[in-house]
Design a protein around this motif. Structure first.
Motif, short mmCIF file in Angstrom:
data_model
loop_
_atom_site.label_atom_id
_atom_site.label_comp_id
_atom_site.label_asym_id
_atom_site.label_seq_id
_atom_site.Cartn_x
_atom_site.Cartn_y
_atom_site.Cartn_z
N LEU A 248 7.22 -53.32 -3.57
CA LEU A 248 6.73 -52.78 -4.84
C LEU A 248 7.56 -51.59 -5.29
O LEU A 248 8.00 -50.78 -4.49
CB LEU A 248 5.28 -52.31 -4.67
CG LEU A 248 4.22 -53.35 -4.30
CD1 LEU A 248 2.88 -52.65 -4.08
CD2 LEU A 248 4.10 -54.41 -5.38
N GLN B 93 4.91 -50.52 -10.30
CA GLN B 93 4.07 -51.61 -9.82
C GLN B 93 2.92 -51.07 -8.99
O GLN B 93 1.75 -51.47 -9.16
CB GLN B 93 4.91 -52.59 -9.00
CG GLN B 93 5.86 -53.43 -9.84
CD GLN B 93 6.89 -54.18 -9.01
OE1 GLN B 93 6.72 -54.37 -7.81
NE2 GLN B 93 7.96 -54.61 -9.65
N LEU C 84 -1.17 -51.30 -9.90
CA LEU C 84 -2.22 -51.84 -9.03
C LEU C 84 -3.33 -50.82 -8.81
O LEU C 84 -4.51 -51.16 -8.87
CB LEU C 84 -1.62 -52.26 -7.67
CG LEU C 84 -0.61 -53.41 -7.69
CD1 LEU C 84 -0.11 -53.70 -6.27
CD2 LEU C 84 -1.20 -54.67 -8.32
N LEU D 82 4.89 -58.37 -11.08
CA LEU D 82 3.60 -58.51 -10.41
C LEU D 82 3.00 -59.89 -10.68
O LEU D 82 2.36 -60.49 -9.82
CB LEU D 82 2.63 -57.41 -10.87
CG LEU D 82 2.93 -55.99 -10.41
CD1 LEU D 82 1.97 -55.00 -11.06
CD2 LEU D 82 2.84 -55.88 -8.88
N GLY E 230 -3.67 -59.60 -5.50
CA GLY E 230 -3.32 -58.28 -6.00
C GLY E 230 -4.22 -57.20 -5.42
O GLY E 230 -3.77 -56.14 -5.01
#
Lengths: 153, 153
Positions: A41, A45, A49, A81, A107
């Motif tokens: 990531l 990103q 999240l 993502l 996720g």
DNA sequence: CAAAATTACATGCGTTTGCAATTATCTTGT
DNA sequence: ACAAGATAATTGCAAACGCATGTAATTTTG
């Protein structure tokens, strides 16, 4: 009236709030680096999240504000993502230009793996800061954000 | 013992310190953006000038810590500043691997043009925060940096 | 005291970022 | 209701960044 600093040299770097905050955030980010790398990531990103874990189904333009990233950068972060199946995008019902973003179960799993590291870094920061001081600190941060933010949230 | 947050959703984004600090620093940087663009400076360049205004003749590796930038990024930032005549580099007398960086007069001029904007942004942040709260805030930041920093300064 | 390890800085290279322009949709004013 | 302007998101392109590596100098160690 509280006068601002007149000269950085007089105030001293170690009393200059933006400097201190930069240093601290630098270490906070460094603490997450390893886990982010392991999960593949980037910072935008990771932040996406985290924000989505709290405010799922948010609009992209709002997410950009919360995550403190440019919309163009966010657009590409979300693309990545999505390619990894971590988020889902849905056109907003009321405005077909706008897109709402949702966390998928994978996720959420990735975020849950990230969170302990954030919590650890958080706790490490406040070692030796008593609860009252910590509360006052957060209150001041909120005032500051209220002072300078451009958006209503 | 002060327990850290258990879940971000429970704590709320608006109480999460790294989030608040990111938002605030984002606005602080945005406030400097125009002037930096006018002067043709990147963030690492701007921070280098600011640090040098306080600690002139610093070693590059120390400057990287103070400015919170990677050494490789700093190396290129200093190259650009040197090309524009804003800094001067001198091999350290005691260690010929190391390089000390100094602000030139034009470099100091550029910094002096930048500083008012930093001071303005600083003051804007603390509007409505009384002196005691501001002092406490800085003290907490210092404790935090002490907790998590890797270097002795 | 020589070899190995470490440290300081620079650089090659792939990735990421940011600015500006684009497309599509919505809002406003007349 | 329609043209003009604003807004949401994406994308092209060049600049900036970060990791890994390279070179040179210093320190450690057996």
């Amino acid at each position: 009236m509280s006068t601002g600093p007149t000269k950085l040299g007089e105030l001293g770097l170690e009393n200059f709030v933006p400097y201190l905050m930069n240093r601290i955030m630098g270490r906070y980010n460094a603490a997450l680096q390893d886990e982010m790398a392991a999960l593949g990531l980037t910072t935008p990103q990771m932040r996406s999240l985290a924000v989505l874990s709290v405010i799922d189904g948010i609009l992209i333009r709002e997410l950009a504000v919360y995550a403190v990233v440019q919309q163009s950068t966010l657009s590409r972060a979300l693309e990545a993502l999505h390619k990894d199946g971590l988020i889902r995008r849905e056109t907003d019902a009321a405005d077909s230009r706008a897109i709402r973003v949702f966390l998928t179960n994978p996720g959420r799993d990735v975020y849950e793996r990230l969170w302990p590291h954030m919590a650890d870094a958080y706790e490490a920061m406040f070692k030796g800061v008593d609860d009252a001081a910590q509360k006052a600190f957060v209150a001041t941060l909120k005032t500051m954000l209220g002072n300078i933010r451009k958006h209503d949230f």
